[in-house]
Scaffold this motif. Structure first.
Motif, short mmCIF file in Angstrom:
data_model
loop_
_atom_site.label_atom_id
_atom_site.label_comp_id
_atom_site.label_asym_id
_atom_site.label_seq_id
_atom_site.Cartn_x
_atom_site.Cartn_y
_atom_site.Cartn_z
N ASN A 217 41.90 34.71 48.92
CA ASN A 217 40.55 34.73 48.34
C ASN A 217 39.65 35.75 49.01
O ASN A 217 38.87 36.45 48.35
CB ASN A 217 39.92 33.33 48.43
CG ASN A 217 40.44 32.38 47.37
OD1 ASN A 217 41.39 32.70 46.66
ND2 ASN A 217 39.84 31.22 47.27
N ILE A 264 45.69 34.22 42.64
CA ILE A 264 44.76 33.17 43.07
C ILE A 264 44.93 31.91 42.24
O ILE A 264 44.99 30.78 42.76
CB ILE A 264 43.31 33.69 43.00
CG1 ILE A 264 43.04 34.68 44.13
CG2 ILE A 264 42.31 32.54 43.08
CD1 ILE A 264 41.68 35.33 44.07
N GLY A 631 34.80 33.71 45.34
CA GLY A 631 35.99 33.72 46.18
C GLY A 631 35.71 33.30 47.60
O GLY A 631 36.47 32.53 48.20
#
Length: 655
Positions: A217, A264, A631
Motif C-alpha cells: 500500500n 492490492i 492507501g
C-alpha cells in the motif's frame, strides 16, 4: 585534500555496498535453507550496512555538485556554476548515472526499513525476504559500477565550467517527482520479495499477505503521487497545457500502477478469504517486473522522449538481462512451488470475491493494452519490420471503455458480501444509487453552459456510480454500528474509490470542455477567451541567475467583474546551453485553471500567445492525492500494528 577525494570515497562506498549486498543475499538465504540461525542473523546488519554505504555514496555525489567539482564527468555534464544550489541538488538525479544511484538508494532504504520494522516476522521469513532484496541490489550495484559510474573523472582535462542542467529539468518538479516515483517503483520489490520468500518457505497462506500488504500500500501510494506529480509537472512545464500524452515513458509508470492496483485487491482477498493465492503471487512478480521494464525503457536508449535518458544501448542490454533473470527465476520458482502450496477456495459468482476477481481481470487487460501499445512498435523496429506510431487514438479507444466497465464492477464491490450474496439484497442496495447516478450524470452537463456532451455524461455517471453506493453503505453501517467503529482500512477504501471518481470527473470535463486560443498580441492588445478578457499591458526583459527572459504582463478580468488580476508568462533563454524555454503563467482554481504561455517573437513587437481555459483540471491531481491518502490510511489499520501475527504451528510458523 579530503574534499578532492570525495568522488573516490563515494566510489569506494559503492564497492563496499556491493560486497555487503553479496553477504546479505547469500548468507541469509543459505541459512534459511539449512536452518542455521547464525547465518540468518546476517540479514539485518548487512541491510543496514548496505544502506549506510549507498547513502554515503549519494551524499558524496551531492557534495560534488554543490562544490562545482567539474573534474567529475557527471557534474560537468549536468551542472553549472551559475545554477542555483537547489537545482544542483536535484541535478544529482537529473541524469542517468545519478538517477540510478537514487534508485539504488531507494532499494537499500526499503531493505533497511524492512529490517527495522519487521522484527516480529519469523527469522527464516525475514532472512529470505532480505536475501531476495539483496540479490536485486547486487544486480543494480553491479550495473552502476560496471556501466554507469557516477564518479568517473575527467582528469586531467577539467573544464572551466559545466554544461548546465537541461532547462526542462530546472524546475521544482524535478526536486519532488523522481524521488516520489522511485519510492513507488522500488517499493514493489518488497512485496515481490515476500511472495518469493513465501514460495521458498512452502506456505502461501494469509500471513505473508498480512505482512506484505502495508508495504504494498505504501509503495502504491508513493507511485500514485509520483504519477500525479509527473502529470502536473508536464502540464505547467512543457507549455502545451496537456496533462497526459500517452508518452512511452509515462506509460512505463502507469503499467506497474495498474498491476499494483490489482495486487492490492488480490492481497485483500487472500488475507480475508484465503483465495487467489497463486494469482496474488503472480501479480506480485508481474508488478515488480513491470517496474524493472520501466527502468529499462527509460535507460536503454530505445525511446525518444522528453522523459527518457538516451544512453549507450549496452546499458539497456544490461538492464534487460537483469529483467530477464529476475522474471525468469521468479517464474521458475513459482512454477515449481505454487502447485504444491496453493489450495482452491470456493465462492459464489455473486459475491465480493467474484467482483474483485473481475476487477483484477479488467485491470490486467488494461495493463496488457498499454503494454502492447508501448512495446509493440519497439519490437517491430528491433526486428527490422518497419516503424509504426501508436498514439492517443489507440489508447483512448481501448482504455476509456475498459475504464467504464471497471467502474461498473468497482461500484458493486463495496456493498457486496464475501463468499455469496442474494441477488435481491444487492438490488435493494444499488437500485436507488444507480438511478440517481444515471439521472444526475445525464442532466448535470446541461447546467454547464447548456452544452450537453456524451463523454462528460458517461464520466459523471461512472464517477457517481463509484461514490453513491459507498455513501449508501456508510449510511447502513452508521445505523448498525456507528461510523466510529469502522476500521481505517475501510476508510482507506472509501478514500481510494472517491479519488478514482474525482479523477474521472476531472478527465471527462477537462477533455471535453477546455477552451484554447492561439493569438497574436502586442502590448495594448486584448482578447476574450471563455468569458475572460486578457489584456497585454507590458513586455519587459529581465535577467535570471542563469538565463535571459522576456516577460509579458497580462491584466485579466472576468466578464462582469470589477477586479482584475495579473498573469506574467515568460520566454527564457538559458545561457549555458542556448536553449529557449517557456515559463507558463497559471491562475489555478478548484473548478478551473487559466493558462497563458508565450510562443515565438513575431519581430514586430507582437508575440504568439497560447491562452487556455481548463475546467476541473485540478481534480485530476486531487483524485491522485485522495487515492494515495486512502492507501496510507489503510496501512494505519490496527491489525497491521499488532505485535505479532497469529500463526499456526509449522516448521517456520509462516502463518
Amino acid at each position: 585534500m579530503l574534499i578532492q577525494m570525495i568522488p573516490e570515497i563515494g566510489h569506494f562506498a559503492l564497492i563496499l555496498a556491493l560486497l555487503m549486498a553479496l553477504v546479505q543475499a547469500l548468507m541469509p538465504l543459505a541459512g534459511a535453507a539449512t536452518r542455521r540461525p547464525l547465518w540468518m542473523a546476517y540479514a539485518r546488519p548487512m541491510a543496514a550496512g548496505q544502506f549506510g554505504f549507498v547513502l554515503l555514496a549519494f551524499l558524496c555525489l551531492s557534495a560534488s555538485y554543490l562544490l562545482d567539482d567539474f573534474s567529475v564527468a557527471n557534474v560537468a555534464n549536468n551542472s553549472n556554476s551559475l545554477l542555483p544550489w537547489y537545482y544542483k541538488v536535484s541535478a544529482v538525479w537529473g541524469n542517468h548515472e545519478g538517477s540510478m544511484l537514487l534508485w539504488i538508494l531507494m532499494l537499500a532504504g526499503w531493505s533497511f526499513a524492512v529490517a527495522c520494522f519487521s522484527r516480529d516476522l519469523p527469522e527464516a521469513m525475514l532472512a529470505r525476504v532480505l536475501g531476495i532484496m539483496g540479490l536485486i541490489s547486487i544486480g543494480f550495484l553491479a550495473f552502476i559500477l560496471i556501466t554507469s559510474n557516477p564518479f568517473e573523472r575527467l582528469l586531467p582535462n577539467v573544464p572551466g565550467d559545466g554544461a548546465d542542467l537541461n532547462p526542462l529539468l530546472q524546475d521544482f518538479g524535478l526536486i519532488i517527482h523522481p524521488p516520489t516515483l522511485y519510492m513507488g517503483y522500488v517499493g514493489f520489490s518488497v512485496v515481490f520479495a515476500f511472495a518469493i520468500a513465501a514460495l521458498l518457505g512452502g506456505r502461501l497462506d494469509a500471513a505473508w499477505t498480512r505482512w506484505a500488504r502495508p508495504w504494498t500500500n505504501i509503495a502504491w501510494a508513493f507511485l500514485t503521487v509520483g504519477i500525479a506529480l509527473g502529470s502536473w509537472w508536464a502540464y505547467y512545464e512543457l507549455g502545451w497545457g496537456g496533462w497526459w500524452f500517452w508518452d512511452p515513458v509515462e506509460n512505463a509508470s502507469l503499467l506497474p500502477w495498474l498491476a499494483g492496483t490489482a495486487l492490492i485487491h488480490s492481497l485483500a482477498v487472500t488475507e480475508k478469504r484465503g483465495a487467489f493465492k497463486s494469482w496474488t503471487v503472480l501479480l506480485a512478480i508481474s508488478t515488480f517486473s513491470l517496474s524493472l521494464l520501466g527502468t529499462f525503457l527509460v535507460r536503454s536508449g530505445v525511446l525518444t522522449s522528453v522523459h527518457a535518458f538516451a544512453n549507450d544501448p549496452s546499458r539497456g542490454f544490461f538492464i534487460l538481462m537483469l529483467l530477464g533473470v529476475t522474471v525468469g527465476l521468479s517464474l521458475l520458482v513459482f512454477a515449481l512451488r505454487a502447485p504444491r502450496v496453493s489450495h482452491a477456495v470456493g465462492f459464489n459468482w455473486l459475491s465480493r470475491d467474484a467482483l474483485l476477481l473481475i476487477n483484477n481481470i479488467l485491470l490486467i487487460i488494461m495493463t496488457v493494452t498499454v503494454l502492447l501499445g508501448t512495446v509493440y512498435p519497439l519490437l517491430l523496429d528491433a526486428l527490422g519490420m518497419g516503424k509504426i506510431s501508436v498514439g492517443p487514438p489507440y489508447f483512448n479507444a481501448l482504455f476509456v471503455p475498459l475504464t467504464v466497465v471497471l467502474c461498473l464492477f468497482m461500484g458493486l464491490g463495496p456493498v457486496s458480501r464475501w463468499k455469496r450474496m442474494a441477488t435481491g439484497e444487492l438490488w435493494r442496495r444499488l437500485a436507488l444509487a444507480g438511478l440517481a447516478a444515471l439521472v444526475i450524470g445525464i442532466l448535470a452537463p446541461l447546467l454547464y453552459g447548456g452544452e450537453w456532451n456524451l463523454w462528460v455524461s458517461l464520466g459523471l455517471v461512472s464517477a457517481l456510480w463509484l461514490v453513491l453506493p459507498i455513501l449508501r453503505d456508510l449510511y447502513d453501517k452508521s445505523r448498525k454500528t456507528g461510523l466510529r467503529r469502522l476500521s481505517l482500512a475501510y476508510w482507506g477504501m472509501v478514500l481510494g474509490h472517491l479519488g478514482v471518481a474525482v479523477t474521472i470527473v476531472g478527465v471527462a470535463v477537462v477533455s471535453n470542455y477546455s477552451v484554447e486560443r492561439n493569438v497574436r498580441l502586442a502590448p495594448g492588445d486584448s482578447v476574450q477567451v471563455a468569458g475572460y478578457e486578457f489584456a497585454m499591458t507590458d513586455l519587459q526583459a529581465r535577467r535570471g541567475p542563469n538565463f535571459l527572459a522576456d516577460t509579458a504582463t497580462f491584466e485579466v478580468r472576468r466578464e462582469g467583474a470589477t477586479r482584475s488580476f495579473t498573469m506574467a508568462p515568460e520566454k527564457r533563454l538559458y545561457l549555458a546551453r542556448g536553449m529557449p524555454m517557456t515559463q507558463v503563467a497559471l491562475r489555478p482554481g478548484l473548478f478551473r485553471d487559466l493558462y497563458v504561455a508565450m510562443g515565438e517573437d513575431l519581430e514586430d513587437g507582437s508575440w504568439a500567445i497560447r491562452i487556455q481555459y481548463k475546467p476541473f483540471v485540478r481534480w485530476l491531481w486531487l483524485g491522485g492525492l485522495l487515492m494515495a491518502a486512502g492507501g496510507v490510511l489503510a496501512v494505519a489499520d490496527r491489525r497491521y500494528r499488532r505485535r505479532r501475527a497469529t500463526a499456526p504451528a509449522g516448521k517456520e510458523a509462516l502463518a
